[in-house]
Design an enzyme around this catalytic site. Structure first.
Site, mmCIF file in Angstrom:
data_model
loop_
_atom_site.group_PDB
_atom_site.id
_atom_site.type_symbol
_atom_site.label_atom_id
_atom_site.label_comp_id
_atom_site.label_asym_id
_atom_site.label_seq_id
_atom_site.Cartn_x
_atom_site.Cartn_y
_atom_site.Cartn_z
ATOM 1 N N ILE A 10 -8.873 -1.336 11.536
ATOM 2 C CA ILE A 10 -9.276 -0.317 10.573
ATOM 3 C C ILE A 10 -8.035 0.328 9.966
ATOM 4 C CG2 ILE A 10 -10.373 1.954 10.292
ATOM 5 C CD1 ILE A 10 -12.412 -0.263 10.630
ATOM 6 N N LYS A 11 -8.042 0.448 8.641
ATOM 7 C CA LYS A 11 -6.974 1.160 7.943
ATOM 8 C C LYS A 11 -7.551 2.440 7.362
ATOM 9 C CE LYS A 11 -4.073 1.864 4.201
ATOM 10 N NZ LYS A 11 -4.263 2.557 2.929
ATOM 11 N N GLN A 12 -6.893 3.574 7.648
ATOM 12 C CA GLN A 12 -7.425 4.857 7.238
ATOM 13 C C GLN A 12 -6.287 5.811 6.884
ATOM 14 O OE1 GLN A 12 -9.458 6.945 5.746
ATOM 15 N NE2 GLN A 12 -11.123 6.290 7.114
#
Length: 353
Positions: free
Chosen positions: A239-241
């Protein structure tokens, strides 16, 4: 790589604030933390096939952070997302996508993420030298008025054919088009997994109602955390956040499901605790959370990048995906900045809070 003392110096009078904090709401013993066996521990019992495990192992096993469980990824898709002239005017060399790949290799990144066009043009030359991550959808800004939507730019099999080990995609959670994007990317991720590719999801929130006159809740820990939870639900492997800068999105905007007690029980106002809520929403860290490095502001970039890396690592995250702070500089300076961020993850004295 910068020494521990160099890293601490960049924190200034905030050094103790970031390095001595202990998270007491969600404690570190509740998390699944990055290590050299991360892929085996998390995915060996999953439905990912052996080819996906090999792709993930290639990504985690490459570059200066290989076999640490941490990731340093260079992403450059701003030529579409922000317009090429605006993105590359500070360093026109990056109009040539080969320089994007060269930067990632010279900086010892785990992988390079870019467009079909950028990576496809040099696939035969570099796909076996550094893991390719093909970003399959984008928000193009040439439509007038601007429409904030993510559009597919190619097919998963095209990425597979060029030797990519992973695809990346964005969903604008909260937007009018989010349901369509969710279905598109869920299908794309299923196909990628069937072909043996890993999947990375940019989990962004996007809705005009999420920004008030006083606060921008697009980076609220509760909203971004829920976006992460939706991302792992469609089986994103990473996940990229964006790093959270505030909280109370559900409560203050008065929508969704919330209870005052959930804010008290899960987090505090400390940046590391806000980020830990993001990590918790990634199945307690079993799906790696990489935070973004943010835009380039010039002289403060190094300190900001190091601070972001320290927050991510101490929160239990899995690394940084950093682009503009690196490629909007001379090549040597970009390499130095990325190496400094990698130094945070290598430095054993910087521990999980």
């Amino acid at each position: 790589m910068k020494t521990y003392e160099n890293l601490v110096n960049h924190l200034g009078d905030k050094a103790s604030f970031y390095l001595d904090h202990v998270s007491e709401r969600i404690t570190k013993d509740e998390l699944h933390l990055p290590d050299e066996n991360f892929v085996s521990k998390v995915f060996v019992n999953s439905n990912r096939n052996p080819q996906v495990l090999r792709s993930l192992a290639q990504l985690y096993g490459h570059g200066n952070l290989k076999d640490t469980g941490y990731l340093s990824i260079l992403p450059v898709d701003q030529g579409i997302e922000h317009s090429a002239a605006f993105s590359f005017y500070k360093n026109p060399d990056y109009f040539d996508p080969e320089n994007i790949i060269k930067l990632a290799i010279s900086a010892g990144c785990n992988g390079v993420a870019s467009t079909f066009g950028a990576l496809g043009l040099y696939a035969r030359k570099y796909a076996h030298k550094i893991p390719f991550i093909v970003k399959i959808n984008h928000n193009e800004l040439l439509s007038y008025p601007n429409a904030y939507d993510q559009t597919l730019f190619g097919k998963v099999r095209e990425a597979w054919n060029m030797g990519a080990i992973s695809i990346g995609a964005t969903i604008y959670f909260g937007s009018r088009e989010s349901n369509r994007q969710l279905k598109e990317i869920s299908d794309a991720f299923a196909e990628a997994h069937s072909l043996g590719m890993a999947t990375i999801l940019w989990c962004y929130t996007r809705n005009d109602a999420f920004k008030t006159d006083k606060v921008d809740y697009h980076a609220a820990a509760d909203l971004t955390g829920q976006a992460n939870h939706l991302g792992v639900t469609i089986q994103a492997d990473i996940i990229k956040q964006k790093l959270p800068t505030t909280n109370f999105g559900f409560k203050d905007l008065k929508f969704g499901k919330y209870d005052d007690a959930m804010y008290e029980n899960l987090t505090t106002e400390h940046p590391i605790d806000l980020c830990r809520l993001q990590v918790a929403n990634c199945y307690m860290g079993k799906i790696g959370l990489i935070n973004s490095g943010g835009g380039s502001k010039g002289a403060s970039d190094m300190a900001e990048a190091i601070t972001t890396a320290i927050v991510n690592k101490r929160a239990g995250g899995s690394g940084l995906i950093l682009g503009r702070k690196a490629f909007q500089k001379p090549f040597k300076d970009g390499v130095e900045l990325i190496n400094a961020v990698q130094g945070v993850y290598i430095e054993k004295r910087i521990t999980v809070a």
